[in-house]
Design an enzyme around this catalytic site. Structure first.
Site, PDB file in Angstrom:
ATOM      1  N   ASP A  60       0.841  -1.191   0.000  1.00  0.00           N
ATOM      2  CA  ASP A  60       0.000   0.000   0.000  1.00  0.00           C
ATOM      3  C   ASP A  60       0.882   1.250   0.000  1.00  0.00           C
ATOM      4  O   ASP A  60       1.887   1.314   0.724  1.00  0.00           O
ATOM      5  CB  ASP A  60      -0.888  -0.021   1.249  1.00  0.00           C
ATOM      6  CG  ASP A  60      -1.766   1.202   1.362  1.00  0.00           C
ATOM      7  OD1 ASP A  60      -2.600   1.418   0.484  1.00  0.00           O
ATOM      8  OD2 ASP A  60      -1.602   1.949   2.355  1.00  0.00           O
ATOM      9  N   GLU A  90       1.675  -0.504  -4.996  1.00  0.00           N
ATOM     10  CA  GLU A  90       0.794   0.593  -5.360  1.00  0.00           C
ATOM     11  C   GLU A  90       1.749   1.770  -5.579  1.00  0.00           C
ATOM     12  O   GLU A  90       2.302   2.305  -4.619  1.00  0.00           O
ATOM     13  CB  GLU A  90      -0.190   0.897  -4.230  1.00  0.00           C
ATOM     14  CG  GLU A  90      -1.176   1.990  -4.591  1.00  0.00           C
ATOM     15  CD  GLU A  90      -2.140   2.329  -3.456  1.00  0.00           C
ATOM     16  OE1 GLU A  90      -3.324   2.564  -3.742  1.00  0.00           O
ATOM     17  OE2 GLU A  90      -1.702   2.339  -2.292  1.00  0.00           O
TER      18      GLU A  90
END
Length: 724
Positions: free
Chosen positions: A353, A389
């Site tokens: 993330d 990401e």
């Protein structure tokens, strides 16, 4: 205040400074905690029956900035926490407060639920001096306790599927959301790790053709206070407080064996397990957040602090703080955590993330930053799948295509371009063509492969597939933020009516557009990622930021047993994924650039409807919405064979029928139509068998696939089959 007397039977000795955390050796437990700036550390033991603190032991030894002790007689199941003493000087970055019980950063399990209280704050809430004040209340009653764990597990003949990247199909899912409303999963297992591998759930994933399940965060996490005050929770879990412990809400019992059992069952079905991990920030928030672990252990070591005033945090995450991924001990913690989940828990990869944080140096993003370089050379981590990401919220944080070899990247440009193409936006076709071939301009460097592009139409963050074709604007009022949260640029389209409708023509168009979107993703070079529930046209009532919706909005709405899902979508997706597996040209390990092969054919050609390759007039025409793609195995593929099959694919985003001239096939070959998105399961109503130069009608808003086959009768049809 001293804890009450206890009847625990243990003895204390110095122990060892490594490994960090609580390590049981069969006779006792070694405790080791890093803190470079503490003056002394107390280990607190708690009663498993009452939860009360029953012993407090000052750590007797300090070696290389690690406090350590060995307690004979302390066994798995023992509950503990730390109180760390040191300076409370917020303007210098130090926030030690021994009144606050702290979670061990290396705790392998947690016991008890987190409970919000002002006592969690290291400062006095309401004081005019804010976080410069000092709070003396004991927070132990509100903090989960760390648990001594024996992580040994009988793995038997468990083997990682080790699926090649080009064969990988990712299924992104929330542990609770994907199982909570499945009537064929036992009630006691819904919403938990065990529910994910219930026979019915595994059978569904196998039949669908999934090779890897990517789970939203399962590390122990905290529900933010502002959500709890609205009777909401952090449903997605992007608010970690423990990087070694699975969140207790996904476990039915103590320990970690349920997670290990889940992984073993997935592996037995040939499915990999990828964890979404949040090593960019923690649940402690900004300077006004709670003191739960890292802040009270050694704030200046764990976090990036402002160079102008160390009272404040550098925030590249939008969550109040950023882990200092340049500090050696933070790098060690992240690497230790990753290796633990691979070696002890047998997971197969990670999705990072806000992954750009991993590459942030003091001067911006650098793909050779210490943490990423350490991960790439690590003998354990270099063997598993790594997905970034590729952005964070800071300046220069958008780094799509900027990660080093060994990483896949979420390709949001793919998502936006494909949505815009099928929405009918003008001038999108040239970029659409680039996305179909794996976004080579972004990823074709340093030996990276097309699979580095993680292609997705939808993800947990944004509209579901059904909502993408049903809403033009987000509907996030249920989140309690006056619809201000969530993305506004969704590139969605409602097919004529906003939201729910009973109009047959609108519903039919929505079903077809969902098929077009999924077909495009599956037929593109790169690694496809499907959002859980999209295979049954699950919707979220237009909520494109359901991070706090642990209810029917956020859970997958599965069809009732014995009923077909909306649009017959599940069968279509299964047939399409099978089609991808069976065609080598869709699983390329080389980027396609129109290279000439040994047989004189080129590996990729673009075609215009009137025949021949597009010219500058086509590429510059904002109204051009119908394009053909002829695919063959790459000229430089290591396993190149001249007789490998070829596919000719037509994408027509226009609303009207288009006549398309078919390109020439090889000598003694014809083109056989094997797929059409105009039908519910992808099987063409009429199978066209055509030769080069013939003209065929292509329905508006549809995808057609032709396979090159040798002249014979009856034709061999290897298209999607209606037997999923």
């Amino acid at each position: 205040m001293k804890p009450p007397a206890h009847d625990l039977d243990f003895s204390v000795s110095a122990g060892h400074p490594d490994p960090l955390g609580a390590t049981w050796d069969g006779e006792g437990t070694n405790f080791a905690l890093f803190s470079a700036n503490a003056t002394h550390v107390e280990l607190c033991l708690f009663s498993p029956q009452t939860g009360r603190e029953v012993a407090r032991i000052e750590m007797p030894e300090y070696t290389n900035e690690v406090w350590h002790a060995y307690l004979t007689g302390i066994r798995p199941g023992a509950l503990y926490g730390y109180r760390v003493h040191g300076p409370f000087e917020p303007e210098a970055g130090h926030r030690f407060n021994p009144n606050k019980l702290l979670i061990d950063p290396y705790a392998k399990a947690l016991s008890g639920r987190f409970s919000w209280s002002d006592a969690l704050m290291g400062y006095r809430v309401g004081s005019g001096r804010e976080d410069l004040s000092f709070d003396r209340r004991d927070s132990a009653f509100a903090v989960p306790k760390s648990v001594v764990v024996d992580p040994s597990f009988v793995w038997g003949d468990d083997r990682a599927p080790d699926t090649p990247w080009q064969d990988t199909i990712i299924y992104e899912a929330n542990v609770k959301g994907v199982t909570q409303q499945r009537s064929d999963v036992p009630q006691t297992e819904r919403g938990r790790f065990l529910g994910l591998v219930a026979p019915a759930m595994l059978d569904h994933l196998v039949k669908l053709g999934i090779t890897a399940v990517e789970l939203l965060p399962v590390h122990a996490f905290v529900d933010e206070r502002f959500l709890v005050e609205r009777d909401l929770v952090n449903y997605w879990g992007y608010n970690s407080i423990g990087y070694f412990a699975p969140d207790p809400r996904y476990l039915a019992g103590p320990g970690v064996a349920e997670f290990q059992h889940m992984v073993r069952r997935f592996h037995s079905a040939g499915i990999e397990v990828i964890l979404d991990v949040v090593y960019n920030h923690t649940a402690e928030g900004n300077q006004l957040g709670p003191t739960l672990s890292f802040r009270g252990i050694d704030n200046v070591s764990y976090y990036r602090l402002s160079s102008e005033n160390r009272r404040f945090y550098t925030d590249y995450t939008g969550c109040g703080n950023t882990l200092d991924t340049l500090h050696p001990r933070v790098i060690q913690m992240i690497l230790d955590s990753l290796r633990y989940w691979v070696e002890t828990m047998h997971v197969d990869g990670f999705r990072f993330d806000l992954g750009a944080v991993l590459g942030r140096t003091r001067h911006g993003f650098d793909q050779e930053a210490p943490l990423m370089s350490a991960m790439r050379q690590d003998p354990v981590l270099s063997r598993v799948k790594m997905i970034a990401e590729p952005w964070d919220t800071g300046h220069g944080g958008y780094q799509l295509g900027g990660f080093p070899p060994g990483f896949g990247e979420w390709n949001d440009r793919y998502r936006d371009t494909v949505r815009r193409f099928w929405r009918g936006d003008g001038g999108v076709t040239p970029e659409f063509a680039a996305r179909l071939l794996g976004s080579a301009e972004l990823f074709d460097k340093r030996g990276r492969r097309p699979s580095a592009s993680i292609n997705f139409i939808t993800a947990h963050d944004g509209f579901t597939l059904a909502d993408t074709v049903s809403y033009t604007a987000k509907r996030n009022e249920a989140n309690g933020e006056d619809n201000r949260d969530g993305h506004s640029a969704n590139f969605s389209f409602n097919c004529g009516v906003e939201g729910k409708t009973d109009k047959p023509d609108v519903l039919a168009r929505r079903c077809r557009q969902m098929r077009n979107l999924v077909a495009t993703m599956v037929l593109s070079q790169g690694t496809p990622m499907l959002l859980a529930g999209d295979e049954v046209a699950n919707g979220q009532l237009g909520n494109n930021n359901a991070y706090c919706q642990d209810n029917e909005i956020g859970w997958v709405d599965w069809p009732l047993e014995g009923e077909e899902d909306r649009c017959n979508q599940q069968r279509f997706v299964a047939n399409l994924l099978r089609f991808r597996r069976e065609h080598k040209v869709l699983l390329q390990t080389r980027f396609l650039h129109g290279g000439e092969r040994e047989d004189g054919e080129v590996d990729v050609r673009w075609l215009a409807p009137e025949g021949g390759e597009p010219d500058n007039g086509h590429w510059g025409d904002s109204n051009w919405r119908c394009i053909g793609l002829l695919l063959r195995v790459a000229a430089d593929a290591p396993d190149y064979e001249a007789d490998d099959d070829a596919l000719f694919i037509i994408f027509n985003a226009g609303t009207s029928e288009t006549a398309f001239t078919i390109p020439d096939a090889r000598e003694n070959h014809l083109w056989h139509e094997v797929f059409s998105s105009a039908t519910a399961d992808g099987t063409p109503d009429i199978v066209h068998i055509v030769m080069g130069g013939m003209e065929i009608p292509v329905e508006g808003q549809s995808v057609l696939i032709f396979r090159e086959e040798s002249k014979r009768w009856p034709p061999f049809n290897n298209g999607p089959r209606d037997d999923a």
